[in-house]
Design an enzyme around this catalytic site. Structure first.
Site, PDB file in Angstrom:
ATOM      1  N   GLN A 195       2.125  -1.061  -3.530  1.00  0.00           N
ATOM      2  CA  GLN A 195       0.787  -1.589  -3.271  1.00  0.00           C
ATOM      3  C   GLN A 195       0.575  -2.900  -4.010  1.00  0.00           C
ATOM      4  O   GLN A 195      -0.094  -3.807  -3.505  1.00  0.00           O
ATOM      5  CB  GLN A 195      -0.273  -0.566  -3.685  1.00  0.00           C
ATOM      6  CG  GLN A 195      -1.701  -1.062  -3.651  1.00  0.00           C
ATOM      7  CD  GLN A 195      -2.137  -1.556  -2.277  1.00  0.00           C
ATOM      8  OE1 GLN A 195      -1.653  -1.091  -1.252  1.00  0.00           O
ATOM      9  NE2 GLN A 195      -3.058  -2.513  -2.255  1.00  0.00           N
ATOM     10  N   GLU A 196       1.138  -3.014  -5.183  1.00  0.00           N
ATOM     11  CA  GLU A 196       0.939  -4.212  -5.988  1.00  0.00           C
ATOM     12  C   GLU A 196       1.785  -5.393  -5.504  1.00  0.00           C
ATOM     13  O   GLU A 196       1.295  -6.517  -5.406  1.00  0.00           O
ATOM     14  CB  GLU A 196       1.278  -3.915  -7.460  1.00  0.00           C
ATOM     15  CG  GLU A 196       0.267  -3.029  -8.171  1.00  0.00           C
ATOM     16  CD  GLU A 196      -1.024  -3.767  -8.515  1.00  0.00           C
ATOM     17  OE1 GLU A 196      -1.388  -4.725  -7.819  1.00  0.00           O
ATOM     18  OE2 GLU A 196      -1.677  -3.383  -9.497  1.00  0.00           O
ATOM     19  N   SER A 197       3.075  -5.159  -5.236  1.00  0.00           N
ATOM     20  CA  SER A 197       3.974  -6.292  -4.981  1.00  0.00           C
ATOM     21  C   SER A 197       4.854  -6.140  -3.745  1.00  0.00           C
ATOM     22  O   SER A 197       5.663  -7.025  -3.468  1.00  0.00           O
ATOM     23  CB  SER A 197       4.895  -6.486  -6.187  1.00  0.00           C
ATOM     24  OG  SER A 197       5.808  -5.394  -6.306  1.00  0.00           O
TER      25      SER A 197
END
Length: 281
Positions: free
Chosen positions: A120-122
């Site tokens: 989700q972040e990267s």
């Protein structure tokens, strides 16, 4: 008594739009209600008891929590996003899985949840940089990285270890009375928006008669942190409260898929092991 959506017609339409080669095997039809049925009799004590139970179950939030747990984000995610995710599970995740497993074991966090958080972040891209200045595999802020002793946020091993360390700290700082799995969802929300804003939302939840220890209740109040009517009454002020709600929902969807894929792989490996024949003595 409880409507459960078994198909998303919008997702099907999108699938056919972007993947015209896909064929629809059958039409699922409209959502159908699920209900309890009782034998017709003059004695209605059992049906009355069931109705009273369901009313209480709904009133205290237990029904919403149960539906959220077993018909959660993964069941509402569209095919396109999860198709891309599945492809990256096979062509990106293997490059980082051992590091994630090591960090999970070190900080006692399911490595698959860490992997879902990182995606989700990267999107599992160590060179990711956001407009807010966070960067790296786990998208740590410069301040958080400094606190964790990380000099290079693009160092994958350091980023994964730091992200897992930070997430473990969030889990430990939450009130002890918050039980699993809600504890995980609160920690994810705090990873996105910070513990202080999460606490503001929990206070609002309690003031409005909700349960501040249940994610299903608190996620309804988080968006209020962007409304002047409400955030002016909080200790830590304005926050884009809808973002942690979406963040948690997406991480949970990816986590559910990773667990399913991992379970399927374990089952295949077990089956292959059982088929091995011992050499003749």
């Amino acid at each position: 008594l409880l409507d459960l959506t078994v198909a998303d017609s919008n997702a099907v339409a999108l699938n056919q739009q972007y993947f015209p080669e896909l064929q629809v095997a059958f039409s699922v039809g409209e959502p159908q209600p699920v209900a309890w049925a009782f034998r017709k009799t003059d004695d209605v004590s059992l049906s009355d008891a069931a109705a009273a139970f369901l009313q209480a179950f709904r009133r205290d939030g237990s029904l919403a929590q149960l539906v959220d747990r077993y018909y959660g984000p993964a069941s509402r995610s569209n095919f396109i996003n999860l198709t891309v995710f599945r492809s990256r599970v096979h062509n990106r995740l293997p490059n980082y899985q051992q590091l994630l497993e090591n960090a999970g074991a070190k900080y006692k966090v399911d490595w698959r949840l860490l992997a879902a958080l990182a995606y989700q972040e990267s999107y599992w891209n160590p060179k990711s940089v956001s407009y807010t200045g966070v960067s790296g595999f786990m998208m740590l802020t410069r301040e958080t990285a400094t606190e964790l002793g990380i000099e290079d946020r693009t160092d994958v091993a350091a980023s994964i270890d730091g992200g897992a360390h930070y997430f473990r700290g969030l889990l430990d700082r939450l009130p002890a009375r918050i039980a699993l799995p809600d504890r995980l969802w609160f920690a994810l929300a705090a990873y996105n928006t910070g513990l202080n804003h999460l606490e503001d939302a929990r206070v609002l939840t309690q003031e409005q008669g909700g349960d501040p220890d249940k994610w299903t209740d608190v996620r309804k109040r988080l968006p209020l942190l962007a409304d002047p009517k409400w955030f002016t009454r909080t200790k830590y002020g304005f926050a884009r409260g809808d973002e942690p709600v979406q963040f948690v929902s997406r991480v949970r969807a990816y986590y559910d898929v990773l667990v399913k894929i991992d379970d399927e792989e374990r089952a295949r490996n077990t089956t292959r092991a059982l088929k091995l024949k011992a050499p003749a003595i």
